[in-house]
Design a protein around this motif. Structure first.
Motif, PDB file in Angstrom:
ATOM      1  N   ASP A 120      68.827   6.304  13.475  1.00 16.43           N
ATOM      2  CA  ASP A 120      69.100   7.664  13.955  1.00 16.43           C
ATOM      3  C   ASP A 120      70.445   8.211  13.490  1.00 16.43           C
ATOM      4  N   PHE A 121      71.435   7.351  13.422  1.00 15.13           N
ATOM      5  CA  PHE A 121      72.799   7.799  13.114  1.00 15.13           C
ATOM      6  C   PHE A 121      73.076   7.945  11.613  1.00 15.13           C
ATOM      7  N   ALA A 122      72.186   7.427  10.761  1.00 15.44           N
ATOM      8  CA  ALA A 122      72.470   7.339   9.329  1.00 15.44           C
ATOM      9  C   ALA A 122      72.183   8.639   8.590  1.00 15.44           C
ATOM     10  N   GLY A 123      73.063   8.951   7.645  1.00 15.52           N
ATOM     11  CA  GLY A 123      72.825  10.041   6.719  1.00 15.52           C
ATOM     12  C   GLY A 123      72.126   9.502   5.487  1.00 15.52           C
ATOM     13  N   LEU A 124      71.613  10.414   4.663  1.00 15.47           N
ATOM     14  CA  LEU A 124      70.914  10.008   3.452  1.00 15.47           C
ATOM     15  C   LEU A 124      71.408  10.820   2.262  1.00 15.47           C
ATOM     16  N   ILE A 125      71.844  10.105   1.245  1.00 16.02           N
ATOM     17  CA  ILE A 125      72.195  10.698  -0.041  1.00 16.02           C
ATOM     18  C   ILE A 125      71.232  10.097  -1.056  1.00 16.02           C
ATOM     19  N   GLU A 126      70.489  10.954  -1.739  1.00  7.84           N
ATOM     20  CA  GLU A 126      69.575  10.476  -2.764  1.00  7.84           C
ATOM     21  C   GLU A 126      70.221  10.655  -4.132  1.00  7.84           C
ATOM     22  N   TYR A 127      69.803   9.801  -5.073  1.00  7.81           N
ATOM     23  CA  TYR A 127      70.314   9.951  -6.436  1.00  7.81           C
ATOM     24  C   TYR A 127      69.180   9.886  -7.447  1.00  7.81           C
ATOM     25  N   GLU A 128      69.418  10.567  -8.554  1.00  3.92           N
ATOM     26  CA  GLU A 128      68.523  10.528  -9.698  1.00  3.92           C
ATOM     27  C   GLU A 128      69.351  10.200 -10.928  1.00  3.92           C
ATOM     28  N   VAL A 129      68.782   9.418 -11.822  1.00  5.54           N
ATOM     29  CA  VAL A 129      69.481   9.000 -13.039  1.00  5.54           C
ATOM     30  C   VAL A 129      68.955   9.816 -14.211  1.00  5.54           C
ATOM     31  N   TYR A 130      69.893  10.413 -14.958  1.00  2.15           N
ATOM     32  CA  TYR A 130      69.587  11.158 -16.173  1.00  2.15           C
ATOM     33  C   TYR A 130      70.428  10.566 -17.295  1.00  2.15           C
ATOM     34  N   ASP A 131      69.802   9.809 -18.184  1.00  2.26           N
ATOM     35  CA  ASP A 131      70.511   9.096 -19.246  1.00  2.26           C
ATOM     36  C   ASP A 131      71.588   8.215 -18.616  1.00  2.26           C
ATOM     37  N   THR A 132      72.861   8.540 -18.835  1.00  2.00           N
ATOM     38  CA  THR A 132      73.943   7.741 -18.251  1.00  2.00           C
ATOM     39  C   THR A 132      74.591   8.442 -17.064  1.00  2.00           C
ATOM     40  N   ASP A 133      74.065   9.591 -16.667  1.00  2.22           N
ATOM     41  CA  ASP A 133      74.632  10.354 -15.555  1.00  2.22           C
ATOM     42  C   ASP A 133      73.771  10.171 -14.304  1.00  2.22           C
ATOM     43  N   ILE A 134      74.403  10.189 -13.152  1.00  2.00           N
ATOM     44  CA  ILE A 134      73.708  10.103 -11.875  1.00  2.00           C
ATOM     45  C   ILE A 134      74.027  11.365 -11.090  1.00  2.00           C
ATOM     46  N   VAL A 135      72.989  12.000 -10.555  1.00  2.00           N
ATOM     47  CA  VAL A 135      73.166  13.191  -9.722  1.00  2.00           C
ATOM     48  C   VAL A 135      72.883  12.797  -8.277  1.00  2.00           C
ATOM     49  N   VAL A 185      70.673  14.638   1.599  1.00  2.00           N
ATOM     50  CA  VAL A 185      69.387  15.045   2.153  1.00  2.00           C
ATOM     51  C   VAL A 185      69.460  15.146   3.677  1.00  2.00           C
ATOM     52  N   LYS A 186      70.214  14.240   4.295  1.00  2.00           N
ATOM     53  CA  LYS A 186      70.336  14.204   5.754  1.00  2.00           C
ATOM     54  C   LYS A 186      71.789  13.923   6.118  1.00  2.00           C
ATOM     55  N   LYS A 187      72.345  14.742   6.989  1.00  2.00           N
ATOM     56  CA  LYS A 187      73.706  14.525   7.483  1.00  2.00           C
ATOM     57  C   LYS A 187      73.672  13.412   8.542  1.00  2.00           C
ATOM     58  N   PRO A 188      74.711  12.596   8.604  1.00  2.45           N
ATOM     59  CA  PRO A 188      74.742  11.528   9.609  1.00  2.45           C
ATOM     60  C   PRO A 188      75.221  12.054  10.966  1.00  2.45           C
ATOM     61  N   VAL A 189      74.987  11.261  11.983  1.00  2.00           N
ATOM     62  CA  VAL A 189      75.512  11.526  13.320  1.00  2.00           C
ATOM     63  C   VAL A 189      76.871  10.843  13.405  1.00  2.00           C
ATOM     64  N   GLN A 190      77.823  11.491  14.016  1.00  2.00           N
ATOM     65  CA  GLN A 190      79.161  10.899  14.153  1.00  2.00           C
ATOM     66  C   GLN A 190      79.093   9.703  15.097  1.00  2.00           C
ATOM     67  N   LEU A 191      79.582   8.552  14.631  1.00  3.39           N
ATOM     68  CA  LEU A 191      79.578   7.334  15.433  1.00  3.39           C
ATOM     69  C   LEU A 191      80.827   7.207  16.306  1.00  3.39           C
ATOM     70  N   ASN A 192      81.964   7.631  15.801  1.00  9.66           N
ATOM     71  CA  ASN A 192      83.184   7.601  16.618  1.00  9.66           C
ATOM     72  C   ASN A 192      84.181   8.625  16.103  1.00  9.66           C
ATOM     73  N   ARG A 193      85.266   8.794  16.839  1.00  7.69           N
ATOM     74  CA  ARG A 193      86.290   9.776  16.463  1.00  7.69           C
ATOM     75  C   ARG A 193      87.612   9.123  16.071  1.00  7.69           C
ATOM     76  N   MET A 194      87.608   7.805  15.968  1.00  9.87           N
ATOM     77  CA  MET A 194      88.855   7.106  15.683  1.00  9.87           C
ATOM     78  C   MET A 194      89.209   7.207  14.206  1.00  9.87           C
ATOM     79  N   LYS A 195      90.487   7.402  13.962  1.00  7.08           N
ATOM     80  CA  LYS A 195      90.978   7.414  12.582  1.00  7.08           C
ATOM     81  C   LYS A 195      91.389   6.001  12.186  1.00  7.08           C
TER      82      LYS A 195
END
Length: 156
Positions: free
Chosen positions: A98-113, A117-127
């Motif tokens: 539930d708390f996890a965000g999702l970043i997807e990637y695609e590979v184009y030759d030697t570059d990754i984009v 896709v999904k923002k995470p839920v904040q787990l804590n406020r501590m620095k």
């Protein structure tokens, strides 16, 4: 593409917005710390964890780890945010903790984009404390020294 290359490319992508990033480090959790693929210390001093997976099997195996239950009940020992970085299409957002965000990637030759896709839920406020930063920078330093003197060196 290997996880190490995805980690390298993603660290390059977030370089300007970060105070610093550290790859493959044991930091979060209790006595049985688990390895984080990337820990980012943001310019505002928060910790963000990124877990890189390169296949569906790798993602499914990771879901069975006790780390996720630990984070649910011990926010004080967790990053502010947690993201999975996955190849596009290997998992649906509903399959993530539930708390996890999702970043997807695609590979184009030697570059990754990368695409959030999904923002995470904040787990804590501590620095991050100065001790946290020192610990992480020391790990980063020893990794860089290991890579300079031994090109095969990639882990703690």
């Amino acid at each position: 593409m290997k996880a190490e290359e995805v980690i390298h490319q993603f660290r390059r992508k977030i370089f300007e917005r970060s105070e610093f990033t550290v790859p493959n480090v044991f930091f979060f959790g209790d006595k049985n710390r688990t390895e984080s693929d990337i820990i980012e210390v943001t310019k505002t001093g928060y910790l963000v964890e990124y877990e890189v997976k390169t296949s569906r099997a790798d993602f499914l195996a990771d879901r069975r780890k006790s780390k996720w239950q630990f984070y649910k009940f011990h926010y004080d020992k967790a990053p502010k945010f947690f993201y999975y970085i996955l190849p596009k299409g290997i998992a649906e957002p509903v399959e993530l903790p539930d708390f996890a965000g999702l970043i997807e990637y695609e590979v184009y030759d030697t570059d990754i984009v990368f695409c959030t896709v999904k923002k995470p839920v904040q787990l804590n406020r501590m620095k991050a404390t100065e001790e946290d930063k020192y610990f992480l920078l020391k790990k980063l330093y020893y990794k860089s020294i290991g890579e300079v003197f031994n090109p095969e060196y990639h882990k703690n």
